[in-house]
Design an enzyme around this catalytic site. Structure first.
Site, PDB file in Angstrom:
ATOM      1  N   ARG A   1       3.331   7.624  -0.151  1.00 48.71           N
ATOM      2  CA  ARG A   1       4.432   8.587  -0.279  1.00 48.71           C
ATOM      3  C   ARG A   1       5.436   8.201  -1.372  1.00 48.71           C
ATOM      4  O   ARG A   1       5.893   9.058  -2.128  1.00 48.71           O
ATOM      5  CB  ARG A   1       5.156   8.663   1.066  1.00 48.71           C
TER       6      ARG A   1
ATOM      7  N   ARG B   1       3.237  19.689   7.083  1.00 47.49           N
ATOM      8  CA  ARG B   1       4.279  18.749   7.517  1.00 47.49           C
ATOM      9  C   ARG B   1       5.421  19.431   8.309  1.00 47.49           C
ATOM     10  O   ARG B   1       5.856  18.874   9.318  1.00 47.49           O
ATOM     11  CB  ARG B   1       4.840  17.963   6.333  1.00 47.49           C
TER      12      ARG B   1
ATOM     13  N   CYS C   1      -1.746  33.208  11.279  1.00 47.37           N
ATOM     14  CA  CYS C   1      -1.446  33.828  12.572  1.00 47.37           C
ATOM     15  C   CYS C   1      -1.040  32.797  13.617  1.00 47.37           C
ATOM     16  O   CYS C   1      -1.764  32.576  14.606  1.00 47.37           O
ATOM     17  CB  CYS C   1      -2.653  34.631  13.037  1.00 47.37           C
ATOM     18  N   GLU C   2       0.053  32.127  13.384  1.00 50.00           N
ATOM     19  CA  GLU C   2       0.619  31.152  14.325  1.00 50.00           C
ATOM     20  C   GLU C   2       2.128  31.228  14.165  1.00 50.00           C
ATOM     21  O   GLU C   2       2.629  31.269  13.041  1.00 50.00           O
ATOM     22  CB  GLU C   2       0.219  29.708  13.939  1.00 50.00           C
TER      23      GLU C   2
ATOM     24  N   GLU D   1       0.832  -1.213   0.000  1.00 44.95           N
ATOM     25  CA  GLU D   1       0.000   0.000   0.000  1.00 44.95           C
ATOM     26  C   GLU D   1       0.867   1.265   0.000  1.00 44.95           C
ATOM     27  O   GLU D   1       0.870   2.012   0.976  1.00 44.95           O
ATOM     28  CB  GLU D   1      -0.878   0.013   1.252  1.00 44.95           C
ATOM     29  N   PRO D   2       1.609   1.497  -1.060  1.00 42.63           N
ATOM     30  CA  PRO D   2       2.481   2.670  -1.069  1.00 42.63           C
ATOM     31  C   PRO D   2       1.711   3.958  -1.349  1.00 42.63           C
ATOM     32  O   PRO D   2       0.842   3.993  -2.230  1.00 42.63           O
ATOM     33  CB  PRO D   2       3.428   2.363  -2.241  1.00 42.63           C
TER      34      PRO D   2
HETATM   35  C1  PLP Z   1      -2.804   1.345   6.546  1.00 45.53           C
HETATM   36  C2  PLP Z   1      -1.909   2.233   5.760  1.00 45.53           C
HETATM   37  N1  PLP Z   1      -1.459   1.811   4.571  1.00 45.53           N
HETATM   38  C3  PLP Z   1      -0.653   2.589   3.809  1.00 45.53           C
HETATM   39  C4  PLP Z   1      -0.262   3.840   4.233  1.00 45.53           C
HETATM   40  C5  PLP Z   1       0.592   4.675   3.325  1.00 45.53           C
HETATM   41  O1  PLP Z   1       1.816   5.032   3.866  1.00 45.53           O
HETATM   42  P1  PLP Z   1       2.900   5.696   2.925  1.00 45.53           P
HETATM   43  O2  PLP Z   1       2.293   6.885   2.305  1.00 45.53           O
HETATM   44  O3  PLP Z   1       4.035   6.055   3.802  1.00 45.53           O
HETATM   45  O4  PLP Z   1       3.295   4.664   1.918  1.00 45.53           O
HETATM   46  C6  PLP Z   1      -0.687   4.323   5.472  1.00 45.53           C
HETATM   47  C7  PLP Z   1      -0.268   5.644   5.954  1.00 45.53           C
HETATM   48  O5  PLP Z   1      -0.662   6.154   6.949  1.00 45.53           O
HETATM   49  C8  PLP Z   1      -1.547   3.492   6.262  1.00 45.53           C
HETATM   50  O6  PLP Z   1      -2.001   3.908   7.433  1.00 45.53           O
END
Ligand code: PLP
Length: 432
Positions: A297, A333, A362-363, A294-295
């Site tokens: 980033r 971030r 305003c922070e 599940e990429p």
């Molecule tokens: C369950 C799950 N899968 C995948 C991701 C994706 O992570 P990344 O964007 O670092 O690949 C996240 C990020 O919070 C997550 O909580």
């Protein structure tokens, strides 16, 4: 770990870009995204403006697919990282599935053309409505975070006369060595079911005829610097996987989650996919389940930049402040995680100053960079905040009644406005 703590010394005066951000290069002193001038796009659509590279999205997706080709992984793009429809559509065309964490993300993924049969639905707080929506759509599986959630999914499935495929998210208690806010695979975290309780949870699932045990899931945290935590987690879950395979023939998928890191600095090395593949492939083969990942980033992080225009340069007795028109509501971030983003001029500019790059909110926490070496920029100049494609716009808000930025997608020499800037009317449109 503060993300800023991974700092490597800045390369004095060097214009070299982030190693993985190949789509962003200077040509004749001007920053380009692929074959489109960033400055021209900013003139056309205004600032703050997110710009994404379609070539980068495809390249990163294929890098992952190629590295793991031997086990033919199912790649579920983590929509939370960047929810822009044009981005999701680009990945859908590559064959990506989706990892979603809300009914809204499922809606977006489906609208962008991701087949329901390639969607995994994660998250600790799924509501009945969200579960029903996912069942009606016919998603691939739910990643389930607790026994009460199993019961709820079974109840909703029963009411709909449906069968729900489930993969229990286990918590392998592995230290991902990343920011505490984004560490999810430690036993103190709210995520997943402890390994020791997992068998019992699977037996609860097996007792409900509305549920089909489809797999096992984990996600350790984000961003992870190397393959070691994944290898450690796989070793920890291997006995449970053997037990699952023996008992439940429908259990086919081992979902390893996301979290693959990216370089945010000029001298940071990209995540070593070869080392990752060398660690993961033999373990997955030995376990004998189909691999899913599940990429988020990794695919979108260095596909995107945030372009801002300098409004003022202000000096006080201690510091110089470069005040730009992007703020913490556009990219949270830096204040939230202490994250580092390289900031470069859109038109190469001489001179060097040390300054804080701050927004109009305003922070005191409204900064994009602190005590940063920058070229000697002036009012009206454009700056590009690099590596802003992941958890940038997706985490944006309307704080200080600021409309959210516009988003553009570049593909070769073509650019499209993917999302218009929010207007003041948009800010009040939902009010009654
Ligand atoms: C369950 C799950 N899968 C995948 C991701 C994706 O992570 P990344 O964007 O670092 O690949 C996240 C990020 O919070 C997550 O909580």
């Amino acid at each position: 770990m503060s993300l800023a703590a991974t700092a490597v010394p800045d390369d004095e005066g060097e214009r070299r870009m982030i190693p993985e951000a190949e789509s962003f290069q200077y040509r004749g002193g001007q920053l380009f995204c692929e074959d489109v001038s960033v400055g021209d796009l900013a003139e056309q659509h205004g600032t703050p403006l997110y710009i994404y590279s379609a070539a980068h999205l495809r390249r990163q997706y294929r890098r992952l697919a190629d590295a793991l080709a031997e086990v033919a992984p199912c790649i579920h793009y983590a929509v939370k990282a960047n929810t822009c429809g044009a981005v999701i559509r680009t990945l859908a065309a590559e064959g990506a599935g989706a990892d979603v964490v809300s009914g809204g993300e499922l809606f977006r993924a489906r609208r962008a053309g991701i087949p329901a049969a390639r969607v995994a639905f994660a998250g600790v707080g799924k509501t009945r409505d969200e579960i029903a929506f996912a069942l009606r759509e016919g998603i691939e599986y739910f990643t389930v975070e607790s026994e009460p959630e199993l019961e709820r999914i079974a109840d909703v499935a029963q009411a709909l006369g449906a069968r729900a495929r489930v993969a229990i998210r286990v918590n392998p208690d592995v230290d991902p060595r990343t920011h505490v806010y984004t560490s999810t695979g430690r036993k103190e975290s709210k995520f997943g079911v402890d390994l020791e309780r997992a068998r019992r949870a699977y037996e609860c699932a097996a007792a409900r005829p509305e549920l089909e045990i489809a797999g096992i899931h984990m996600h350790l945290g984000s961003p992870l610097a190397d393959e070691k935590p994944y290898a450690e987690a796989l070793d920890k879950v291997a006995p449970l996987c053997a037990w699952l395979r023996e008992r439940f023939p429908t259990c086919r998928t081992l979902d390893l989650g996301g979290g693959f890191g990216i370089p945010y600095k000029r001298r940071q090395k990209p995540f070593d996919l070869d080392a990752f593949a060398a660690a993961v492939i033999p373990r997955v083969k030995a376990i004998g389940l189909r691999l899913a990942i599940e990429p988020g980033r990794y695919i979108v992080g260095n596909a995107g930049i945030l372009v801002a225009r300098v409004q003022y340069v202000k000096d006080n007795a201690f510091r110089r402040f470069v005040i730009v028109d992007a703020a913490m509501n556009d990219l949270i971030r830096p204040p939230l995680y202490g994250a580092w983003h390289e900031i470069v001029p859109v038109r190469e500019t001489a001179g060097e100053v040390v300054a804080d790059v701050v927004g109009p909110v305003c922070e005191s926490g409204d900064f994009l960079a602190q005590e940063r070496k920058l070229p000697d920029v002036r009012e009206g100049d454009l700056l590009a905040v690099m590596s802003a494609g992941a958890y940038g716009f997706a985490m944006a808000s309307n704080y200080n009644s600021r409309g959210r930025a516009a988003e553009a997608l570049v593909d070769g020499a073509n650019a499209m406005l993917a999302r218009v800037r929010e207007s003041w009317e948009d800010l009040v449109a939902a009010e009654r």
